[in-house]
Design a protein around this motif. Structure first.
Motif, short mmCIF file in Angstrom:
data_model
loop_
_atom_site.label_atom_id
_atom_site.label_comp_id
_atom_site.label_asym_id
_atom_site.label_seq_id
_atom_site.Cartn_x
_atom_site.Cartn_y
_atom_site.Cartn_z
N GLU A 106 -59.04 43.60 -83.53
CA GLU A 106 -57.59 43.33 -83.49
C GLU A 106 -57.21 42.77 -82.13
O GLU A 106 -56.43 41.83 -82.02
N GLU A 155 -50.84 42.52 -84.09
CA GLU A 155 -52.30 42.71 -83.96
C GLU A 155 -52.61 43.63 -82.78
O GLU A 155 -53.49 44.48 -82.85
N HIS A 190 -51.99 47.01 -84.04
CA HIS A 190 -53.10 47.47 -84.90
C HIS A 190 -54.25 48.00 -84.05
O HIS A 190 -54.84 49.02 -84.36
N GLU A 197 -49.54 43.67 -92.71
CA GLU A 197 -50.40 42.50 -92.89
C GLU A 197 -49.82 41.43 -93.81
O GLU A 197 -50.11 40.26 -93.66
FE LIG Z 1 -54.40 43.24 -87.83
#
Ligand SMILES: [Fe+2]
Ligand SMILES: [Fe+2]
Lengths: 333, 95
Positions: A60, A90, A93, A173
């Motif tokens: 990520e 991201e 994440h 997502e």
């Molecule tokens: Fe991701």
């Protein structure tokens, strides 16, 4: 996938463990109970998870680089805002996942060091360059699309913190994939030149996207144990097939050609059949010799080194304030 | 505080539905103020919360999973703690 480089086996440690505890653990997993950080677990289960979750987190974080490359050059404010939000997601994440890995007794500093020293792997996909704006659309559509295929079953992973992190990630997502596809749709409808850019991006990203699912089942010794532990729910090849089946019609809708002359629809099975992946390329990129491996690692190292004074200053400041509070308390006594 | 690593904080968020604060993850931060800011950035990017608590992870005292049976098993047999244990004639109506 984001953890496609899981090659070594860690299950040997199980040999010295109490058979009753191992059996009781497996019974809990079989009953679909979630395993929590303080519960007893086989050493192999712990190691596999630390490695898988941290590789996922590293992916990520490194994944922010190829897209971050285009934030300042996005063609409109709308696209810039979307890309900025996606790249920030991201980063989020990565942080959810590092937190999940840390519940297993590994520190954030150790994980960062493993990434920066090159000891830990991350997904091979992020070692390819983003040459044109169409690549940003292709990443959202294909790379996030492949990630979603992999991450949805991980929401049911037997390890509680990983499963909960995946539920958060999956909620976010869908926007990533949709903004990418919409961007490409706008490009293919705009002009012949832009459509060619999109086709070129697909040509370069298609095969690396299929590689994201990792080695084929016949070469993946890890699958069986991870499936028994309910860390994995589907094999690499099953997930890859799901992805191809979902994506080929989307490519056709864009008026694009998948760069695979073996691609054909099997009426009997209802699946798209596709050609052989270039596994030599896959192994090369995983081993550190893809087009951008060195650049990505250098960028992460630089960011970490450049941020060192901030981390130190923040800690020094918090110590100073704690000392002052302490002094004020003494004075008041 | 003399640790060299950045401390870990557990994050609790109250959603806009008026629920209790609920654990949602953790962040690393040098101090409480930065922990709150990091928690906002990491866990509330889409209006997930109206209030955040951060607590140093080292301050959490947890029950031992090995004691699960002795701690929680005894309540299983106390069925008289549930309303359905008591028989009320239908004529009485809802109760
Ligand atoms: Fe991701
Ligand atoms: Fe994403």
């Amino acid at each position: 996938m984001y953890t496609q480089a899981l090659n070594a086996r860690d299950t040997e440690a199980g040999a010295v463990e109490d058979a009753d505890r191992v059996a009781a653990f497996q019974a809990r997993v079989d009953a679909e109970e979630k395993i929590e950080p303080n519960d007893w677990m086989p050493e192999g289960y712990r190691k596999t998870l630390v490695r898988q979750i941290s590789q996922h987190a590293h992916s990520e974080i490194v994944g922010m680089l190829p897209e971050g490359n285009w934030i300042s050059r996005a063609p409109t404010l709308k696209r810039k805002a979307a890309l900025l939000a996606k790249v920030q997601d991201e980063g989020g994440h990565g942080l959810y996942l590092y937190s999940a890995a840390e519940t297993l007794g590994v520190s954030r500093e150790e994980l960062t060091e493993q990434l920066l020293s090159g000891k830990a792997k991350y997904s091979s996909i992020f070692n390819y360059p983003t040459l044109t704006w169409a690549d940003i659309g292709a990443i959202g559509w294909l790379v996030d699309g492949a990630a979603i295929m992999n991450q949805i079953p991980l929401c049911r992973c037997s390890f509680g913190p990983y499963s909960r992190a995946m539920i958060r990630v999956c909620k976010e997502e869908s926007f990533h994939q949709r903004q990418g596809y919409e961007l490409l749709l706008e490009m293919v409808r705009s002009s012949e030149e832009q459509k060619e850019m999109v086709q070129d991006a697909l040509n370069r990203w298609w095969w690396p996207s299929l590689m994201m699912f990792g080695p084929s089942d016949t070469d993946s010794q890890h699958s069986a144990q991870s499936m028994a532990w309910k860390i994995k729910r589907f094999t690499n090849d099953e997930l890859r097939q799901k992805f191809v089946d979902a994506t080929v019609p989307q490519a056709h809708y864009l008026g694009l050609t998948i760069p695979d002359d073996k691609l054909s629809f099997n009426e009997a099975t209802g699946h798209w059949e596709f050609g052989e992946i270039d596994w030599d390329e896959f192994m090369r990129v995983i081993a550190g010799n893809g087009p951008c491996n060195r650049e990505r690692l250098a960028a992460r190292k630089k960011a970490h080194a450049d941020g060192a004074w901030v981390r130190e200053a923040a800690l020094a400041y918090s110590r100073k304030r704690a000392d002052r509070r302490e002094a004020a308390r003494h004075a008041a006594e | 505080m003399t640790e060299k690593t950045t401390p870990l904080w557990e994050v609790f968020i109250r959603s806009r539905t008026g629920m209790a604060h609920r654990h949602c993850g953790s962040v690393h931060a040098a101090d409480a103020e930065m922990a709150l800011q990091a928690a906002r950035d990491v866990y509330t990017r889409r209006g997930e919360g109206l209030s955040i608590w951060v607590v140093p992870s080292s301050e959490i005292i947890a029950s031992d999973p090995a004691q699960k049976d002795e701690l929680f098993e005894p309540t299983a047999s106390k069925i008289y703690r549930h309303p359905t244990f008591y028989e009320i004639p239908e004529e009485v109506g809802n109760m």
